[in-house]
Design an enzyme around this catalytic site. Sequence first.
Site, PDB file in Angstrom:
ATOM      1  CB  SER A 172       4.038  -3.346  -2.001  1.00 44.66           C
ATOM      2  OG  SER A 172       2.800  -4.033  -2.055  1.00 44.66           O
ATOM      3  CE1 TYR A 187       5.847  -6.689  -5.453  1.00 49.05           C
ATOM      4  CE2 TYR A 187       3.983  -7.022  -3.991  1.00 49.05           C
ATOM      5  CZ  TYR A 187       4.725  -6.203  -4.815  1.00 49.05           C
ATOM      6  OH  TYR A 187       4.338  -4.895  -4.995  1.00 49.05           O
TER       7      TYR A 187
END
Length: 251
Positions: free
Chosen positions: A141, A155
């Site tokens: 990501s 995250y």
Amino acid sequence: MTARSQRVALVTGAGSGICAEVARGLAGRNMRLVLLDKDPEAVHRVADELGDRLACDPLVVDVTDARALESALTSLPDDCRPEVLVNGVGGDTRGRPLTELTEADLQTAVAHNLGSVFNATRLCAPAMITAGWGRIVNLASVAGRTYTRFSNAAYVAAKAGVIGFTKQCAFELAPHGITVNAVAHGVIGTERIRGAWQDKPAQWTADRVSHIPAGRFGTVAEAAGIVCHLCDEDSGYTTGTVIDVNGGLHI
């Protein structure tokens, strides 16, 4: 090409979004598919669409359950053992500040985004080593590259771990003809992302889109295309890379 007439690709999280599109793209590249997802209805819907491109029945498994994942992958017959692995499970759309996170949030983020990649890779790598060929693509990501306006610190930590894991695996597996790469997506307009944002105020969404130089979400097709390329025969000299697909959000 190995003794098989077609490569076999395992795609985790294949029931929807980017990974369902990756499965379609790899099928279009003459690969046979092993689809894995914890949602039986979703993964069987994609399986029905692909039809005779499947190498075996879909695997309905929660990848955060390491024992269940190992049981499913080790039970695959020899002609269904993947030479291509796309680790696609992950994500967290909860935009929460550090001071509201708990240790449990970190553990969940790591299990979902990093632990699943670790376990699927270590279980699939031995057969690739034996075959002398393999492709592994991990969905990281933009959050793991820098920071996030869209999720949270747990995250970010997990996705940064995916990038580090990718590089170490690339180093170790390159002598065996196996490439390992990561794709760091930015904001992609999947149903999950659009669903998470649909109840937000219009100004909230506009503010976040304004930070993307391209001025829009990426499409699922754009997100999947580079993943499929990294799985192909002609990507054999690309390994240990992190490819950014984010509309200029991180340059």
